[in-house]
Design a protein around this motif. Structure first.
Motif, short mmCIF file in Angstrom:
data_model
loop_
_atom_site.label_atom_id
_atom_site.label_comp_id
_atom_site.label_asym_id
_atom_site.label_seq_id
_atom_site.Cartn_x
_atom_site.Cartn_y
_atom_site.Cartn_z
N UNK A 48 -0.34 -4.72 12.05
CA UNK A 48 -0.17 -5.39 10.37
C UNK A 48 -1.28 -4.57 9.71
N UNK B 46 -2.46 4.03 -8.28
CA UNK B 46 -1.87 4.00 -6.84
C UNK B 46 -2.07 5.43 -6.36
N UNK C 277 1.20 2.97 0.84
CA UNK C 277 0.69 3.11 -0.47
C UNK C 277 -0.29 2.38 -0.70
N UNK D 19 0.23 -1.32 0.84
CA UNK D 19 1.93 -1.26 1.04
C UNK D 19 2.15 -0.59 2.02
N UNK E 235 -8.99 -6.01 -7.41
CA UNK E 235 -8.15 -6.09 -5.92
C UNK E 235 -7.52 -4.93 -5.67
N UNK F 284 8.15 -1.59 5.71
CA UNK F 284 8.50 -2.80 5.58
C UNK F 284 8.44 -3.34 4.02
N UNK F 285 7.50 -2.54 3.31
CA UNK F 285 7.23 -2.90 2.03
C UNK F 285 6.56 -4.19 1.75
N UNK F 286 5.48 -4.72 2.89
CA UNK F 286 4.59 -5.85 2.87
C UNK F 286 3.54 -5.34 2.21
N UNK F 287 2.99 -5.83 1.24
CA UNK F 287 1.73 -5.68 0.53
C UNK F 287 0.76 -6.63 0.66
N UNK F 288 -0.27 -6.05 1.32
CA UNK F 288 -1.55 -6.88 1.44
C UNK F 288 -2.84 -6.54 0.71
N UNK F 289 -3.54 -7.55 0.04
CA UNK F 289 -4.41 -7.42 -1.00
C UNK F 289 -5.87 -7.66 -0.17
N UNK F 290 -6.81 -7.12 -0.75
CA UNK F 290 -8.34 -7.54 -0.10
C UNK F 290 -8.69 -9.00 -0.89
N UNK F 291 -9.94 -9.18 -0.56
CA UNK F 291 -10.41 -10.36 -1.15
C UNK F 291 -11.00 -10.37 -2.63
N UNK F 292 -10.95 -9.09 -3.00
CA UNK F 292 -11.37 -8.91 -4.45
C UNK F 292 -12.87 -8.66 -4.73
N UNK G 26 -5.76 -3.19 -8.53
CA UNK G 26 -5.05 -4.06 -9.56
C UNK G 26 -6.19 -4.75 -10.19
#
Lengths: 109, 113
Positions: free
Chosen positions: B1, B49, B32, B94, B90, B98-106, B36
């Motif tokens: 992941x 992006x 990708x 991606x 943030x 799978x197009x799973x999108x995970x973000x950092x903690x900002x 944000x």
């Protein structure tokens, strides 16, 4: 401009309560996502979907169910809410760029 | 992941200063990368992006970001910040399969007058 609408904007429930958060997008995007935002953790992915009837597990799925009933509608269900689920919840739709709703603030007492 | 790391929780600069917000990721496949912005009380909005090609990408409001495969990084920069740039930023990854999108903690950017 993509439009994602979440409801309700605010919700208060008690421990053990049953809560449904709603999300509707009007741009026929295939992908929809549910995140929770907590201080120090950023956005964490709960569930996501690539179309009606599809569900993919995110990184923090425990205690949450989700259902994508149509291309437009994605629901997040908390069947036995706990105080640890007090959070700000965001829904997003996407083909490449994510478009976010305004969020639902959930408080579990 | 995939994982995303934003090492700076808070950055404070003066108006007119340059700024760099750091993002590092880990994932072995095709991805990708995005940034944000979240103003207080609002949802996130897309800035820019990268997927392939020129490693320096331009976004809205004078922001740019540079991809480095060797460093597994995608840092965000702005040459001259304005007070209205104060927000939380943030970084997101991606996966293309799978197009799973995970973000950092900002990173919370505060711009002082």
């Amino acid at each position: 401009e993509a439009a994602v609408t979440q409801s309700p904007r605010n919700k208060v429930t008690v421990t053990g309560g049953n809560v449904t958060l709603s999300c509707r997008q009007t741009n026929s995007h295939n992908y929809m996502y549910w995140y929770r935002q907590d201080t120090g953790h950023g956005l964490r992915l709960i569930h996501y979907s690539y179309g009606a009837g599809n569900l993919q597990i995110g990184d923090v799925p425990d205690g949450y169910k989700a259902t994508r009933t149509t291309q437009e509608d994605f629901f997040l269900l908390l069947e036995l809410a706990s105080p640890s689920q007090t959070s700000l919840y965001f829904c997003a739709s996407s083909e490449e760029t994510l478009y976010f709703g305004s969020g639902t603030r959930l408080t579990v007492l | 992941t995939q994982t995303v790391s934003q090492s700076d929780a808070h950055v404070t600069v003066f108006e007119g200063d340059s700024v760099e917000l750091r993002c590092n990721y880990s994932y072995g496949g095709s991805i990708y990368l995005s940034w944000y912005i979240q103003h207080h009380g609002h949802g996130l909005q897309f800035l820019l992006k990268y997927y392939s090609g020129n490693p320096v990408v331009q976004g809205v409001n004078g922001f740019e970001a540079e991809f480095s495969k060797s460093d597994s990084s995608f840092h965000l920069r702005k040459a001259s910040v304005h007070w209205s740039d104060s927000a939380v930023y943030f970084c997101a990854v991606r996966t293309s399969n799978t197009n799973k999108v995970v973000f950092g903690t900002g990173t919370r950017l505060q711009v002082l007058p």
